[in-house]
Scaffold this active site. Structure first.
Site, PDB file in Angstrom:
ATOM      1  N   ASP A 245      13.408 -17.244  11.729  1.00  0.00           N
ATOM      2  CA  ASP A 245      12.937 -17.792  12.992  1.00  0.00           C
ATOM      3  C   ASP A 245      12.011 -16.716  13.576  1.00  0.00           C
ATOM      4  O   ASP A 245      11.937 -15.602  13.070  1.00  0.00           O
ATOM      5  CB  ASP A 245      14.132 -18.108  13.916  1.00  0.00           C
ATOM      6  CG  ASP A 245      13.737 -19.104  14.993  1.00  0.00           C
ATOM      7  OD1 ASP A 245      14.624 -19.784  15.523  1.00  0.00           O
ATOM      8  OD2 ASP A 245      12.530 -19.210  15.295  1.00  0.00           O
TER       9      ASP A 245
HETATM   10  C1  GLC Z   1      11.279 -20.796  18.069  1.00  0.00           C
HETATM   11  C2  GLC Z   1      12.344 -21.762  17.618  1.00  0.00           C
HETATM   12  C3  GLC Z   1      12.029 -22.439  16.317  1.00  0.00           C
HETATM   13  C4  GLC Z   1      10.533 -22.673  16.224  1.00  0.00           C
HETATM   14  C5  GLC Z   1       9.861 -21.315  16.129  1.00  0.00           C
HETATM   15  C6  GLC Z   1       8.342 -21.450  16.118  1.00  0.00           C
HETATM   16  O1  GLC Z   1      11.838 -19.626  18.576  1.00  0.00           O
HETATM   17  O2  GLC Z   1      13.678 -21.262  17.570  1.00  0.00           O
HETATM   18  O3  GLC Z   1      12.746 -23.686  16.302  1.00  0.00           O
HETATM   19  O4  GLC Z   1      10.224 -23.452  15.073  1.00  0.00           O
HETATM   20  O5  GLC Z   1      10.259 -20.440  17.173  1.00  0.00           O
HETATM   21  O6  GLC Z   1       7.887 -21.983  17.311  1.00  0.00           O
END
Ligand code: GLC
Length: 725
Positions: A245
């Site tokens: 993430d």
């Molecule tokens: C965020 C979210 C994830 C998302 C990523 C990119 O923190 O937790 O679900 O796809 O970052 O935006």
């Protein structure tokens, strides 16, 4: 153009720097001085390696629709994408075909806007109704979650772009999400929190998985070798690649070793001065012998094996004009099947000339979905008021303009105040709902036939909801409005309908007896107003079923220690309830919910007949007939719960093991339903092996987890352990 066969040779010729640039993203595009993405608004990009003809690829959110900037500097074109219903509403359809169709539409928008991987589906379990991102997730049940996700992934990837399951795993709250240590037993992980991912991986082969922010039993998910290598690769044979993430974890070398192939978005030092650029850390670690280059090669190959199939690698000439009109129709159909009728004392459907008094500012500020990376930027959102007007329903004009004026005045005032205070304003405060006095409501009641009250809630990434008034509970002003409308409209023998425009459960027990009908419209995306209007007049016969329990009160939920300890700043959360999540808890421990898992009414009625169950070659074969015994055409969701024998391993009272949504059945029409369940799917995990214990199994077929219509049984005559993973 790079081909699969060439990957090994290419990697053997890559420099260490080039390999490190494959496993680390370019940084957040367009921020901190990073170059803008070729698709502005995309969440991340990978590095190109020109000398091997490796292009950059683009990743973008999210579960309710492609999230990219709808406008670009110096470009008069627009780049809107469709806002579909939120995942919980999609799951409320219990219709695999709908999920696949929505996936196909999203996949087309991903491809035509130049994106390679959609960062969806999000599929964490609804452990607690207050998790801020529950709207982005499907259900409290792992089987329904896995089936919905698998269908969705098939749809997306049928268009030649990738899907990315997230957030792997046990990311069931937003409070301190990047550091919370989630303590879960192996059984609860395997039977509840990982099971949906396992089903989706085995059924739909997603290109990618996103490891979660949180720690799992002491180790960041992105640095957890048991999770990313033992379970994901060795047990499940996952053959895509794993990305973090965004800015997750704290050690890129550990991430590489654990089996997290790619670090996103990259350049963590841009947001955390204490950290070094991940690329440098990886190169240094290899040079110092702290990271075996073979591991780096493994991760690079995992990534390239997937990305060679991407539109960017195949130089796809995307159009930037996906068919948003066709997709709008699919968004409408999906929402139409996801509406859940919770209560209906012969009020709905109404006839078209019923005079409607529409209350609640949510008629105007209708919530299409949640906030954060799961947000969307559609061309339009049809509010509930607009939908009713567009469908020529007789909405009380005077009351509608009162609400319009109230909302715009309150927002203007708020904007002015916030601008003075903060410079900008984010219009997220809830407006007081109780601004009409009894005399005014009296007059409104006299000139209308029906009251409709909209109750809205919004939540999103980065924060959890709270068990307080105005959130899980009605606010005092909402209660006061509802009581006045109920008392006055009933005095004139008019009925009252509540529309719940929410992304996850609220308390209903204390007020549902005040009203005659409750329609759960969830957050249905851009078509919300049209869907609500069409359900009210019966153009749509609601067929949605709850994918998550509505508890009677927050005090009765099993995840009592949400969001962890210490209360003021949670660092650790222990899933004491183990496998007893949602209905698995309520049914086993005899706690009555307000509305149970799988519940949903229809404008018609269905009869279940002729249930037959037999165990043949380790398959449970089930057949029955469903008959429409009412006056409306409708669809029924046949749910199959299995009650396993009490033996060595404790088990929930019952577990959902299959479901089937009928076609539209006309009155007196029936459908023969045939369902097959692998015996292995009934196994419980005892900490070492999966066991299908011997004894009598109950097959409980019904219209909800507590509306069981037919029961039959079969015997497993000897102990069969099926598999160790
Ligand atoms: C965020 C979210 C994830 C998302 C990523 C990119 O923190 O937790 O679900 O796809 O970052 O935006």
């Amino acid at each position: 153009m790079v081909t699969l066969e060439e990957i090994d040779e290419i990697v053997s010729k890559m420099t260490l720097e080039e390999k490190a640039r494959i496993v680390v993203g370019v940084g957040i595009p367009g921020m901190f001085g990073n170059p803008r993405s070729r698709v502005p608004g995309a969440a991340g990009e990978t590095h190109p390696i020109e000398r091997f003809g490796i292009p950059s690829t683009v990743f973008a959110d999210g579960p309710a629709g492609l999230r990219i900037n709808p406008k670009r500097e110096g470009d008069e074109k627009t780049y809107h994408a469709t806002a579909f219903p939120v995942a919980t509403m999609l799951a409320s359809t219990w219709n695999r075909e709908i999920l696949e169709e929505v996936g196909r539409c999203m996949g087309e928008e991903v491809k035509e806007y130049g994106v390679d991987i959609l960062l969806a589906p999000a599929m964490n379990i609804h452990r607690n109704p207050l998790c801020g991102r529950n709207f982005e997730y499907y259900s409290e049940d792992p089987f329904l979650t896995g089936e919905m996700a698998a269908a969705f992934v098939k749809g997306i990837q049928s268009k030649g772009v990738g899907a990315c399951l997230k957030h792997f795993a046990a990311n069931n709250q937003e409070t301190n999400r990047t550091n919370i240590d989630t303590i879960v037993s192996e059984r609860a992980l395997k039977e509840i929190y990982l099971k949906g991912f396992e089903i989706a991986i085995k059924k739909s082969k997603p290109w990618a998985i996103m490891s979660a922010y949180n720690k799992l039993n002491g180790k960041y998910c992105s640095q957890n070798e048991w999770l990313l290598t033992k379970v994901l690769r060795e047990d499940w044979r996952f053959d895509g690649f794993v990305m973090t993430d965004w800015f997750a974890g704290d050690n890129p070398v550990e991430q590489m070793k654990a089996g997290n192939d790619m670090i996103m978005p990259g350049k963590v030092h841009q947001i955390n001065r204490k950290r070094r650029d991940e690329i440098e850390e990886i190169i240094t670690a290899v040079k110092e012998g702290k990271l075996d280059e073979k591991i780096l090669d493994r991760n690079v190959k995992n990534i390239l094996k997937v990305l060679v199939n991407s539109p960017s690698f195949n130089k796809y000439n995307y159009s930037n004009i996906p068919d948003l009109n066709i997709h709008a129709k699919v968004a409408y159909e999906a929402g139409a099947e996801g509406v859940v009728l919770l209560k209906n004392n012969k009020v709905l459907p109404i006839n078209k000339d019923t005079r409607i008094a529409l209350f609640g500012t949510g008629q105007i500020e209708t919530i299409k979905g949640g906030t954060g990376s799961g947000d969307t930027h559609p061309r339009y959102v049809v509010s509930i008021l607009e939908g009713m007007k567009e469908r020529n329903l007789k909405v009380d004009e005077e009351l509608a303009s009162t609400y319009s004026k109230y909302v715009s005045e309150m927002r203007k005032k708020e904007y002015k105040e916030k601008k003075e205070m903060f410079g900008e304003s984010n219009l997220t405060s809830r407006l007081p709902q109780d601004f009409l006095n009894e005399d005014e409501i009296e007059k409104i009641a006299k000139r209308n036939d029906l009251a409709v009250v909209v109750i809205s809630r919004i939540s999103g990434e980065g924060y959890d909801r709270e068990p307080k008034k105005g959130d899980f509970y009605l606010s005092d002003d909402e209660s006061s409005l509802l009581k006045k409308v109920s008392q006055i409209f009933h005095k004139y023998e008019r009925k009252v309908v509540v529309i719940l425009n929410i992304g996850s459960p609220i308390e209903v027990t204390s007020w549902r007896d005040l009203v005659d009908s409750i329609l759960l419209a969830w957050q249905a995306g851009q078509e919300t107003g049209r869907i609500v209007a069409d359900v009210i007049v019966g153009k749509i016969n609601p067929s949605g079923k709850l994918p998550t329990t509505f508890p009677r009160d927050y005090s009765e939920i099993p995840s009592w220690n949400f969001p962890g300890e210490p209360k003021d700043n949670p660092q650790k959360v222990t899933y004491d309830e183990g496998i007893y999540v949602g209905y698995r808890y309520y049914d086993t421990f005899g706690v009555e919910p307000a509305y149970e898992f799988g519940f949903g009414l229809s404008y018609t009625t269905f009869e279940y007949k002729n249930l037959e169950v037999k165990l043949v070659n380790e398959k449970v074969k089930i057949s029955l007939e469903v008959l429409n015994t009412g006056e409306f055409p409708g669809k029924e969701v046949v749910q199959v719960y299995i009650r396993a024998p009490k033996a060595k391993i404790d088990k929930p009272f019952q577990e959902l093991k299959e479901f089937y949504k009928t076609r539209l059945l006309n009155p007196n029409e029936k459908e023969k339903v045939e369902i097959e369940i692998d015996l292995k799917a009934l196994a419980s995990y005892n900490g070492e092996v999966w066991l299908v214990e011997k004894g009598e199994y109950e097959v409980r077929v019904g219209s909800s987890s507590r509306d069981i219509r037919l029961i039959n049984r079969f015997i497993v005559d000897d102990e069969k352990w099926r598999y160790t993973s």
